[in-house]
Design a protein around this motif. Structure first.
Motif, short mmCIF file in Angstrom:
data_model
loop_
_atom_site.label_atom_id
_atom_site.label_comp_id
_atom_site.label_asym_id
_atom_site.label_seq_id
_atom_site.Cartn_x
_atom_site.Cartn_y
_atom_site.Cartn_z
N UNK A 101 56.64 -35.73 -4.56
CA UNK A 101 57.81 -36.75 -4.11
C UNK A 101 57.76 -38.22 -4.86
N UNK A 119 46.90 -34.40 1.25
CA UNK A 119 47.95 -33.53 1.72
C UNK A 119 48.06 -34.26 -0.13
N UNK A 124 58.14 -35.66 1.34
CA UNK A 124 57.05 -36.38 1.55
C UNK A 124 56.46 -34.81 0.83
N UNK A 125 55.36 -34.75 0.50
CA UNK A 125 54.11 -33.37 0.63
C UNK A 125 54.37 -32.22 2.03
N UNK A 126 54.02 -32.74 2.49
CA UNK A 126 54.29 -32.18 3.89
C UNK A 126 55.32 -32.72 4.50
N UNK A 167 48.02 -31.78 -3.69
CA UNK A 167 49.74 -30.34 -3.75
C UNK A 167 50.92 -30.75 -4.63
N UNK A 206 53.27 -30.44 -5.58
CA UNK A 206 55.27 -30.52 -4.58
C UNK A 206 54.96 -32.36 -4.56
#
Lengths: 184, 184
Positions: free
Chosen positions: B155, B148, B65-67, B151, B153
């Motif tokens: 995922x 999020x 995930x992004x977080x 973001x 990142x």
């Protein structure tokens, strides 16, 4: 023991609940002389302060012999016995979670959004000291009886390992490519 | 439940020994409404008539995930609770062992040297009825917070599976080629 623990991802945690044995599967990771895992938030299952046996078993190969009952497997396993506790300190919890990321996705931790205080509070992490340990390894091939060696049956080892497949990006994900995951 | 059990090879069997929980890893297989495994010959470990929890956990994917705290895994797991018993009847034992071969190496059983009566007597097999069962499956991808999603990142999901490598024949083995092993 460390090498086997560091090569595994999933463990089973045996505990006693209502006088019955329960084995709960979960992801674990090692940091120094401790093993960590996500415990159930309420301290249920093996997460509370409780006697547990944490078992890791890695299947490495199938051993095919010439007679039925000499078939076997190659494996590495570790059993850690002790008293599991919930991690209450936020700093230890954060450090433990960073350890999980370093285990699975080296270098990814600084890239993701870090936990908020409320997320951290809602996340249960349990710990177990690596003190009472038993390890077993079987790495050899088939051991047939002398009289069976001439039988026209294939004998040997078929290696087995956990492997990763092609990453599947979620719609709308950043295009910077999937990280490399370390699964063994 | 059958589908998950049939896709797994290794389980952990939790039992209570000297008032402490113990999780023992072993190969298992299903035949109808029973699960079988090799028990320790003396009825030690989980092999005797004893309350056990047999747990199978299959890791299917890593969920990124992004977080940090929305990372997860895809898995299928089954817990079977009940009373394990030693298989005492030679015919049931032989049928159970043939079931293991059919599970792992379909068609191989008639090719290997069958067990002698003394080999069979020295081999402990334990059984557990599939009656009280709990199963869990997580197959979805990352579930990030709305805020999020933007973001930068990666995922998505990295699939994970147990796979076989190139067979390693033992010196002097018959050259008829290795059988295909079914590990999932």
């Amino acid at each position: 023991v460390h090498a086997i623990l560091d090569a595994g991802l999933m463990c089973c945690i045996a505990a006693i609940r209502d006088a019955r044995p329960v084995a709960t599967p979960t992801i674990y990771w090692r940091k120094g002389e401790k093993i960590y895992w996500h415990g159930a938030a309420g301290g249920a299952s093996a997460g509370g302060a409780a006697d547990v046996c944490l078992t890791v078993a890695l299947l490495d190969g199938l051993v095919l012999a010439r007679s039925a009952l000499r078939h076997s497997v190659q494996y590495r396993s570790v059993m850690v016995f002790g008293r599991a506790r919930q991690v209450m300190d936020d700093q230890e919890k954060l450090g433990a979670l960073e350890g999980l990321f370093e285990r699975l996705y080296p270098g990814r931790w600084p890239k993701v959004r870090p936990p908020s205080l409320s997320e951290l509070a809602a996340t249960a992490v349990a710990a177990l000291d690596i003190e009472e340990v038993s390890a077993k390894v079987r790495g050899e091939g088939p051991v047939d009886l002398e009289q069976d060696l001439g039988l026209p049956v294939w004998a040997g080892v078929i290696p087995v390992a956990l492997t990763t497949g092609a990453p599947v990006p979620q719609d709308g994900t950043a295009a910077d490519g999937a990280p490399v995951a370390r699964v063994t």
